[in-house]
Design a protein around this motif. Sequence first.
Motif, PDB file in Angstrom:
ATOM      1  N   GLN A 175      74.712  21.939   3.962  1.00 37.01           N
ATOM      2  CA  GLN A 175      74.282  21.028   5.024  1.00 37.01           C
ATOM      3  C   GLN A 175      74.254  21.722   6.384  1.00 37.01           C
ATOM      4  N   VAL A 176      73.169  21.517   7.125  1.00 35.99           N
ATOM      5  CA  VAL A 176      73.085  22.044   8.493  1.00 35.99           C
ATOM      6  C   VAL A 176      73.055  20.905   9.520  1.00 35.99           C
ATOM      7  N   TYR A 177      72.839  19.684   9.034  1.00 37.37           N
ATOM      8  CA  TYR A 177      72.872  18.490   9.892  1.00 37.37           C
ATOM      9  C   TYR A 177      72.988  17.284   8.983  1.00 37.37           C
TER      10      TYR A 177
ATOM     11  N   ALA B 237      59.456  30.796   4.328  1.00 39.70           N
ATOM     12  CA  ALA B 237      59.196  31.296   5.674  1.00 39.70           C
ATOM     13  C   ALA B 237      60.534  31.645   6.311  1.00 39.70           C
ATOM     14  N   ARG B 238      60.487  32.164   7.544  1.00 38.24           N
ATOM     15  CA  ARG B 238      61.730  32.527   8.231  1.00 38.24           C
ATOM     16  C   ARG B 238      62.632  31.316   8.415  1.00 38.24           C
ATOM     17  N   TYR B 239      62.024  30.163   8.685  1.00 39.85           N
ATOM     18  CA  TYR B 239      62.776  28.922   8.835  1.00 39.85           C
ATOM     19  C   TYR B 239      62.185  27.888   7.890  1.00 39.85           C
ATOM     20  N   HIS B 240      63.023  27.351   7.035  1.00 36.04           N
ATOM     21  CA  HIS B 240      62.555  26.380   6.040  1.00 36.04           C
ATOM     22  C   HIS B 240      63.698  25.432   5.705  1.00 36.04           C
ATOM     23  N   TRP B 241      63.617  24.222   6.247  1.00 35.70           N
ATOM     24  CA  TRP B 241      64.639  23.207   6.003  1.00 35.70           C
ATOM     25  C   TRP B 241      64.058  22.041   5.220  1.00 35.70           C
ATOM     26  N   LEU B 242      64.944  21.279   4.594  1.00 40.95           N
ATOM     27  CA  LEU B 242      64.571  20.052   3.894  1.00 40.95           C
ATOM     28  C   LEU B 242      65.365  18.896   4.487  1.00 40.95           C
ATOM     29  N   VAL B 243      64.660  17.828   4.843  1.00 38.28           N
ATOM     30  CA  VAL B 243      65.292  16.609   5.348  1.00 38.28           C
ATOM     31  C   VAL B 243      65.270  15.583   4.220  1.00 38.28           C
ATOM     32  N   LEU B 244      66.453  15.128   3.806  1.00 33.70           N
ATOM     33  CA  LEU B 244      66.555  14.199   2.679  1.00 33.70           C
ATOM     34  C   LEU B 244      67.295  12.940   3.085  1.00 33.70           C
ATOM     35  N   PRO B 245      66.844  11.783   2.623  1.00 35.07           N
ATOM     36  CA  PRO B 245      67.588  10.538   2.882  1.00 35.07           C
ATOM     37  C   PRO B 245      68.767  10.420   1.931  1.00 35.07           C
ATOM     38  N   TRP B 246      69.843   9.807   2.388  1.00 29.59           N
ATOM     39  CA  TRP B 246      70.966   9.534   1.487  1.00 29.59           C
ATOM     40  C   TRP B 246      70.555   8.520   0.430  1.00 29.59           C
TER      41      TRP B 246
ATOM     42  N   GLU C 278      61.884  17.138  13.949  1.00 34.07           N
ATOM     43  CA  GLU C 278      61.505  17.632  15.275  1.00 34.07           C
ATOM     44  C   GLU C 278      62.721  18.202  16.001  1.00 34.07           C
ATOM     45  N   GLN C 279      63.881  17.579  15.822  1.00 36.56           N
ATOM     46  CA  GLN C 279      65.106  18.088  16.432  1.00 36.56           C
ATOM     47  C   GLN C 279      65.463  19.463  15.881  1.00 36.56           C
ATOM     48  N   MET C 280      65.259  19.654  14.578  1.00 39.92           N
ATOM     49  CA  MET C 280      65.537  20.954  13.969  1.00 39.92           C
ATOM     50  C   MET C 280      64.656  22.036  14.576  1.00 39.92           C
ATOM     51  N   VAL C 281      63.392  21.706  14.825  1.00 45.83           N
ATOM     52  CA  VAL C 281      62.471  22.673  15.427  1.00 45.83           C
ATOM     53  C   VAL C 281      62.895  22.986  16.858  1.00 45.83           C
ATOM     54  N   GLN C 282      63.251  21.959  17.613  1.00 50.50           N
ATOM     55  CA  GLN C 282      63.616  22.139  19.017  1.00 50.50           C
ATOM     56  C   GLN C 282      64.846  23.021  19.183  1.00 50.50           C
ATOM     57  N   GLN C 283      65.788  22.933  18.246  1.00 48.73           N
ATOM     58  CA  GLN C 283      67.005  23.735  18.361  1.00 48.73           C
ATOM     59  C   GLN C 283      66.856  25.133  17.771  1.00 48.73           C
ATOM     60  N   CYS C 284      65.708  25.415  17.183  1.00 49.45           N
ATOM     61  CA  CYS C 284      65.472  26.726  16.583  1.00 49.45           C
ATOM     62  C   CYS C 284      65.327  27.788  17.675  1.00 49.45           C
ATOM     63  N   PRO C 285      65.989  28.921  17.558  1.00 48.55           N
ATOM     64  CA  PRO C 285      65.908  29.961  18.597  1.00 48.55           C
ATOM     65  C   PRO C 285      64.520  30.554  18.775  1.00 48.55           C
TER      66      PRO C 285
ATOM     67  N   HIS D 152      61.788  14.513  -0.104  1.00 51.53           N
ATOM     68  CA  HIS D 152      62.289  15.460   0.894  1.00 51.53           C
ATOM     69  C   HIS D 152      61.158  15.940   1.795  1.00 51.53           C
ATOM     70  N   LEU D 153      61.474  16.019   3.061  1.00 48.24           N
ATOM     71  CA  LEU D 153      60.527  16.439   4.088  1.00 48.24           C
ATOM     72  C   LEU D 153      60.742  17.916   4.398  1.00 48.24           C
ATOM     73  N   HIS D 154      59.690  18.712   4.254  1.00 48.11           N
ATOM     74  CA  HIS D 154      59.771  20.132   4.561  1.00 48.11           C
ATOM     75  C   HIS D 154      59.568  20.361   6.058  1.00 48.11           C
ATOM     76  N   VAL D 155      60.402  21.206   6.629  1.00 50.10           N
ATOM     77  CA  VAL D 155      60.221  21.682   8.001  1.00 50.10           C
ATOM     78  C   VAL D 155      60.110  23.193   7.877  1.00 50.10           C
ATOM     79  N   ILE D 156      58.918  23.742   8.100  1.00 46.62           N
ATOM     80  CA  ILE D 156      58.690  25.145   7.764  1.00 46.62           C
ATOM     81  C   ILE D 156      57.910  25.866   8.852  1.00 46.62           C
ATOM     82  N   SER D 157      58.402  27.034   9.234  1.00 46.79           N
ATOM     83  CA  SER D 157      57.696  27.847  10.228  1.00 46.79           C
ATOM     84  C   SER D 157      56.468  28.468   9.579  1.00 46.79           C
TER      85      SER D 157
END
Length: 288
Positions: free
Chosen positions: A127-129, A144-153, A178-185, A206-211
């Motif tokens: 877990q990252v958030y 990709a360099r950044y690739h997260w998955l957002v999942l509902p409980w 969007e918050q995950m992208v904003q906090q990405c360095p 699951h929602l992909h967040v991918i660079s």
Amino acid sequence: MSLCPWLIVHSIEYLGLNPTSIDSVVVGKDSEVKMKAGQKLHIVNQLYPYTVQFKEDTTGGHGGNKTPREMASEERESHREALSVKAAKQTENTSVPDSLGENIKNTESFAPWSQGLKTSMQDPKMQVYKDDKVVVIKDKYPKARYHWLVLPWQTISSLKALREEHCDLVKHMHQVAEQMVQQCPDATSLRFRTGYHAIPSMSQVHLHVISQDFDSPSLKNKKHWNSFTTDYFMDSQDVIQMLETDGKVTVKEGTSELLKLPLRCHICRKELPTIPALKEHLKSHLPR
């Protein structure tokens, strides 16, 4: 029934959580056991018996410089992807309890290996958030360099199970993305997309967040590429609009065929013959 191709090696190593046995001999976790043709491999408490049939090695050895374990790993992943569309299309009318104890209609049947996300999302190390509605984990095989998955409980099998009452939840998933992208360095130098695979290979929406650099050794084949760069990848905002307008998400007929399209750069649309050639080309689009 013949065994899947990744077992062409003459040994099997037990890596998963579910009990596995060869004939009547239980294989312990992280143990490697030699197998003979004709023996039966029992997976998941003997629920899935397979009869072993070895095929001839046509590589002249162990596939060049690759070790048997590396070959097995790649073959497992390819086999998993080959099954994904079939698994996602199978339907059954069953009800499963969600995390709140309520019954939710489960409209899809997934293979046992596809339940991995449900395990990962519960693992604090993954877990990252998290908040009371969703959890974010890193993709185990990032493309990709950044690739997260957002999942509902809440237990929701896939896009097809989403309805109008899930609108607020899906919007929240988008906001967290969007918050995950904003906090990405590297948020100022890299582009990102957020979206869903039209026909997922894993159970639990699951929602992909991918660079959009796609700079990753885990991106290995045409299916990987086309699943993120064609209409197979459904934009998060489009999914929200479908739910608000139609009360459900519609996946177009023939969507699975998009995975077979030629390799094209997602930026300049140049066609490339192979994944290595594509990756080399993508370097020209990376920020300098």
